[in-house]
Design a protein around this motif. Structure first.
Motif, PDB file in Angstrom:
ATOM      1  N   ALA A  72      -0.750   5.404  -0.971  1.00 44.69           N
ATOM      2  CA  ALA A  72      -0.313   6.409  -1.627  1.00 44.69           C
ATOM      3  C   ALA A  72       0.359   5.511  -3.143  1.00 44.69           C
ATOM      4  N   ASN A  73       0.785   4.531  -3.020  1.00 38.50           N
ATOM      5  CA  ASN A  73       1.524   3.882  -4.093  1.00 38.50           C
ATOM      6  C   ASN A  73       0.848   2.668  -4.815  1.00 38.50           C
ATOM      7  N   TYR A  74      -0.259   2.340  -4.191  1.00 38.20           N
ATOM      8  CA  TYR A  74      -0.883   1.059  -4.855  1.00 38.20           C
ATOM      9  C   TYR A  74      -2.523   0.998  -4.710  1.00 38.20           C
ATOM     10  N   LEU A  75      -2.858   2.172  -4.329  1.00 38.90           N
ATOM     11  CA  LEU A  75      -4.455   2.344  -4.013  1.00 38.90           C
ATOM     12  C   LEU A  75      -4.939   3.528  -4.903  1.00 38.90           C
ATOM     13  N   PRO A  76      -5.040   3.569  -6.153  1.00 39.11           N
ATOM     14  CA  PRO A  76      -5.302   4.906  -6.811  1.00 39.11           C
ATOM     15  C   PRO A  76      -6.757   5.458  -6.439  1.00 39.11           C
ATOM     16  N   PRO A 107      -2.518 -13.745   0.514  1.00 38.33           N
ATOM     17  CA  PRO A 107      -2.771 -14.847  -0.750  1.00 38.33           C
ATOM     18  C   PRO A 107      -2.842 -16.201  -0.289  1.00 38.33           C
ATOM     19  N   GLU A 108      -1.622 -16.514   0.478  1.00 45.11           N
ATOM     20  CA  GLU A 108      -1.511 -17.815   1.064  1.00 45.11           C
ATOM     21  C   GLU A 108      -2.564 -18.320   2.277  1.00 45.11           C
ATOM     22  N   GLU A 157      -6.071 -18.513   0.308  1.00 47.93           N
ATOM     23  CA  GLU A 157      -6.266 -19.648  -0.050  1.00 47.93           C
ATOM     24  C   GLU A 157      -6.470 -20.848   0.731  1.00 47.93           C
ATOM     25  N   ASP A 207       9.163 -14.658  11.363  1.00 43.86           N
ATOM     26  CA  ASP A 207       8.784 -15.899  11.035  1.00 43.86           C
ATOM     27  C   ASP A 207       7.330 -16.077  11.560  1.00 43.86           C
ATOM     28  N   GLN A 254      12.492 -15.904  -0.242  1.00 44.95           N
ATOM     29  CA  GLN A 254      12.443 -15.527  -1.592  1.00 44.95           C
ATOM     30  C   GLN A 254      13.279 -16.810  -2.163  1.00 44.95           C
ATOM     31  N   ARG A 268      12.803 -10.952   6.504  1.00 48.41           N
ATOM     32  CA  ARG A 268      13.513 -10.182   7.518  1.00 48.41           C
ATOM     33  C   ARG A 268      12.702  -9.451   8.541  1.00 48.41           C
ATOM     34  N   TRP A 294       1.691  -8.478   0.311  1.00 51.41           N
ATOM     35  CA  TRP A 294       0.331  -8.366  -0.412  1.00 51.41           C
ATOM     36  C   TRP A 294      -0.853  -8.176   0.710  1.00 51.41           C
ATOM     37  N   ILE A 322      -1.321  -4.554   1.431  1.00 45.87           N
ATOM     38  CA  ILE A 322      -2.089  -3.843   0.191  1.00 45.87           C
ATOM     39  C   ILE A 322      -3.528  -4.130   0.489  1.00 45.87           C
ATOM     40  N   ARG A 323      -3.787  -5.621   0.342  1.00 44.44           N
ATOM     41  CA  ARG A 323      -5.179  -6.288   0.111  1.00 44.44           C
ATOM     42  C   ARG A 323      -6.053  -5.823   1.369  1.00 44.44           C
ATOM     43  N   GLU A 359      -6.995  -2.121   0.459  1.00 41.73           N
ATOM     44  CA  GLU A 359      -7.999  -2.210  -0.671  1.00 41.73           C
ATOM     45  C   GLU A 359      -9.216  -2.682  -0.364  1.00 41.73           C
ATOM     46  N   TYR A 406      -2.660  -0.388  -9.501  1.00 40.03           N
ATOM     47  CA  TYR A 406      -1.558  -0.291  -8.405  1.00 40.03           C
ATOM     48  C   TYR A 406      -0.655   1.008  -8.899  1.00 40.03           C
ATOM     49  N   GLN A 420       3.062 -21.254  -4.072  1.00 42.35           N
ATOM     50  CA  GLN A 420       2.513 -20.698  -2.948  1.00 42.35           C
ATOM     51  C   GLN A 420       2.736 -21.730  -2.010  1.00 42.35           C
TER      52      GLN A 420
END
Lengths: 350, 350, 350, 350
Positions: B24-28, B131-132, B135, B245, B265, B283, B291, B294-295, B298, C26, C265
């Motif tokens: 709804a918020n990140y995938l037009p 992403p980590e 990669e 974790d 963070q 948490r 991410w 989302i990915r 997507e 996004y 990262q």
């Protein structure tokens, strides 16, 4: 093995005990044979702790009554000059805590006296012997990050300094008592002398702690322009309360280097996801620079045994004092101050 | 731009809301047109939160009454098979949360149904899209640490799983519900299938929290021998209480790689030198893999739009289930279990 | 759901593409309907990449021919004033990249125009929307580290800025183009305005890269005295070559806080014990502030949809410009400069 | 001060030099008076390096000809038993490197001999004296993370072990030579003995390095079930090539604790944004455990001087050997092995 070096501790307080620990527990080639302090209880406590038999209220008396090779001076700054001169005059090698002295005239007098009496003078810049700082210096000199352009050094200390150390009449304040190491570090790692200094100070906690010393400050921020065109920054916070904090960051033409970190020990705990991870910080400077303190004293002893010159001497101590004097004038006069103003002045008076 | 993909959420709980947020918020290019759940309050709350008009208590009804392209199934594991078959039978692409199903027969049935109905099947292994992790996988495949020899993956989750998820009758327990991602990760990054599995489990906190499920465990330690001779380790702790974790460590012939860290963070605070530094931890899993979630969605939407095959499919989900089954048998029978025992069994029954 | 917001990108370069990515990929509630740029190839490339049909060489033409609600201005600083005035005059909400403008007169004119035309003005200070910076700000405001006493912020950028951005005739140099974010951050987190500024600069790499701009500097060090007595430091290095680096450290009366870190990262590799561990650094600002860029645009769109005022507006942009102007005068005149000199001047000329 | 302790080094190789460094350079209360080794060149080199006058090819001869109080045995494992018995029989205190011996019979014989001769026996588990490990142990025992449930310990060493250390005929392989410390650590920190052990091994690099030892392995993964229900994991990789790596992670009922880290020194450099940050790793075990080695020897000397019992003794060494024996049997027989099988066997043969 060479003959052991006999040492006289001049001053029996906190810094003295750090050096006594190195000498007594980690340096078989040295021996503390006498301790001097004007406060009898402190003197006896430290002598007892390290099993030293001879104690005196004055260095002069110690020199008269006991044989030794070297002094380790850890008394307040305003006593440095006379004690160092006395020791040198008696042919004793001098290990002198920072800051070297109150002004450049005193520095010059100490340097001259040691030279004339043919004794070594080593300044207590233990960061030059810390494994991380020395490795970093080696790598900078090897060109790893290229020519340093911008260097930042900080020392934030936990507790309120004693009255003599925060009064501009008996000390040069935190710029000298806390940040002497930073003055030395930035000059060492930049490989250049200071050209111009600008300092801002602030006083946030003094009032609540009953400090009524005029010109007291507990935060300071120093901007330095070096002779080679590089820039430097020093920050000091004392009392910062949160722990002992000493870190450096250098940006060179080819890259960045960080020395030191907030974390004091690699023991990480999490017991509460709302709080997060908890990691030790260094509580005090003897913890942070445990190896530095051992190594600098080892170096001093080795120099005496081998005749090699200490690699941190009077000129380094004098430059740090010059920076402090320029910095103090800067915040008092609210303007950038050139080192030439400070150094010319010396020559003028010489 | 391609036509937007219309999605039906099957399940309206916590995982559903994570995917709904992505859609709804990140995938037009996607739109949630309908939500299905058997619990009316949960259904209405989630529909309201994401502004979805159509809600039904069953997937069958949703299929009959609303047009859509794909389902995102986030219901309990024991419902996966029937829902996936129903969706595939109606020509809907299937995004299926882990664990894929309760046994290999169910996995095979789902795979076959999707193939026969010519719809895509993507498994919810979001770490493959983090992403980590991606990669790291790229760099391993590029040979940076050489052939992986030993891989360790852990997932420790904060809260007690719901009753159905810890009962071996309705689920395969934590090995499946918590550690499915690890089973997939170690196989993916080792580049080899499991050959033999040995599992130890422990139950420390169950009693105090009133868990009387037979065979409940809150700690598990998996040893894996891979077909290529490599070794693997998975640990699971749930409830671990201290945070979420998920970390991986791989030792290759040329070096070591770590993926992820405890720190959530880069905000570090110290206000007390006796306590030390405090840093956030993740948490929850939606925070850690923000991410990744989302990915992966997507990717699913892109695959449908472009006709490309999802890069995490039924075979991957099936392998993770096979590992879990071998592992569960291992701790129940207190012996190493070969995957051939599990896989042969399947063939035998086919 | 609210009606989608139609956006006109003014400028089609690197920063424009970062915002286009947020808007197109996004933010389902926004749509890029037109792009403006004076360089045809750049204009067409960006329009093609994001599937935008309408392109024009001027904002005026875009306003005449296409319907939209808001502009996102990412052109060079010296064009900001006229473009913002034009957009506001046409009733378009204005998202304006930093630095806001070349001087305070331009800032005031933009602010007034937006107010008179009843459109929102949001400045592109994306750090205010970064998850780490916002969480840090929340915790500072909650009193976690007490009253901030000393704040340090740095931005070191990898590549040589374009000619217009380093010439004091068309820009205010790195203090503005690179360090605008720091000016905003220190004021935001200190919770106080600048009182006095002192700046040192250095030029190490310019000559070797053929930069002959007068007054060019690639290193800068800013000292700030705040109205509340606090101290601030900003450093800028550009080109630093080693990566993109943006970090903040704040010492409060009760403790220290660090925001951000060098590591980009959590993927750590070691393949050679003489080299040591290798960890990614952020290569560029869009990587470092990926969420910040999405969140600030989401905020802008939400404000337009809901009528709420943006939380980073013209006054914030104007203060950053005032700091830059004081800082530039400081290094040119080699003295501390009071903000009152800059602000009075404005009034005097108004 | 107490009388200095006179020490005989038995073995003059790498480990001997680590202890000699502690004794000669950092422990004024001890003195190395004689060194024994069967390889004349090694013997002379080490004696020369530490200025020790007396050297002998055998411990028996040293005992006959020189007065001393204690031995520090660092020879290969298969010689430990006879040397320790000889020393104890002559009334010398015994510091014995790990692994204690080849089997439990040898362990029992050493323990008995030391008891009967009224000399101390300290095992070389220096991690018990490392500042991080000891602080962690203290905090675990204070209940900070609650009852440990799962503990993981790893030791990865850079270089190929010598032939005797990898042949199951003369050693118990890497499980003993590399991972003895881990066996001790997990038992110490879990506060419970091993109940059952399962081990997987792999051999990736042996062939390429010409290792033809039967049953050679360079990777091992140990699963432990403790008597208290806790779980344990040990991993060993040797040669790992990438550096020396020793870390522990413990999950307790209340939280997680990590001890140690990959990073070897807080000096961080970045000169290339495509490469990223570079940080030192520990190259060798003497670097990583510099303080541990000094502290364990200090403890041994202090125990002799004061009559206090060493806090790591024969029982600890024996348990580590028992774990290794169970583990070796496990991977040879491809099944979990109960410690009762190993311990009963001892009794049976006694």
């Amino acid at each position: 093995m060479s003959n052991p070096i006999n040492v006289c501790l001049v001053g029996a307080g906190r810094a003295a005990k750090v050096h006594a620990n190195s000498l007594a527990n980690y340096l078989p080639q040295a021996s503390i044979v006498v301790i001097v302090d004007t406060v009898p209880e402190v003197l006896q406590a430290t002598a007892g702790q390290f099993g030293v038999r001879h104690t005196f209220p004055s260095l002069v008396e110690a020199i008269q009554k006991v044989e030794f090779d070297a002094v380790v001076i850890t008394t307040p700054t305003f006593t440095h000059h006379d004690l160092a001169i006395t020791a040198a005059g008696a042919g004793k090698h001098v290990f002198l805590e920072k800051p070297m002295a109150l002004d450049l005239e005193e520095c010059d007098s100490i340097i001259n006296s040691c030279q004339q009496n043919n004794v070594f003078l080593q300044l207590g810049f233990m960061r030059r012997f810390d494994p991380e700082f020395t490795e970093a210096a080696r790598r900078i000199q090897a060109g790893e990050i290229g020519q340093p352009m911008l260097i930042k050094s900080l020392t934030h200390g936990p507790g309120l300094p004693p009255p003599w150390a925060r009064d501009l009449k008996t000390s040069n304040g935190m710029l000298a008592e806390v940040n002497s190491h930073d003055w030395d570090t930035v000059r060492w790692l930049m490989g250049s002398d200071y050209r111009r200094v600008y300092v801002e100070v602030a006083n946030f906690k003094g009032a609540a702690r009953g400090v009524d010393t005029p010109n007291f400050y507990d935060n300071t921020l120093v901007s330095i322009s070096f002779e080679n065109g590089g820039l430097g920054s020093i920050s000091g916070v004392c009392p910062c309360d949160y722990g002992y904090d000493a870190r450096v960051e250098i940006i060179g033409e080819k890259g960045i280097m960080q020395i030191g970190e907030l974390q004091g020990q690699a023991v990480i705990v999490c017991t509460n996801r709302d709080q997060g991870l908890v990691t030790p910080i260094y509580r005090t400077w003897p913890e942070r620079f445990a190896w530095g303190y051992i190594r600098e004293m080892e170096h001093f002893v080795n120099c005496i045994q081998t005749g090699a010159h200490p690699r941190v001497g009077g000129a380094d101590g004098r430059w740090a004092v010059a920076g402090v004097l320029a910095g103090t004038r800067s915040f008092l006069e609210e303007r950038p101050v050139y080192l030439s103003e400070i150094l010319d002045n010396t020559l003028g008076e010489a």
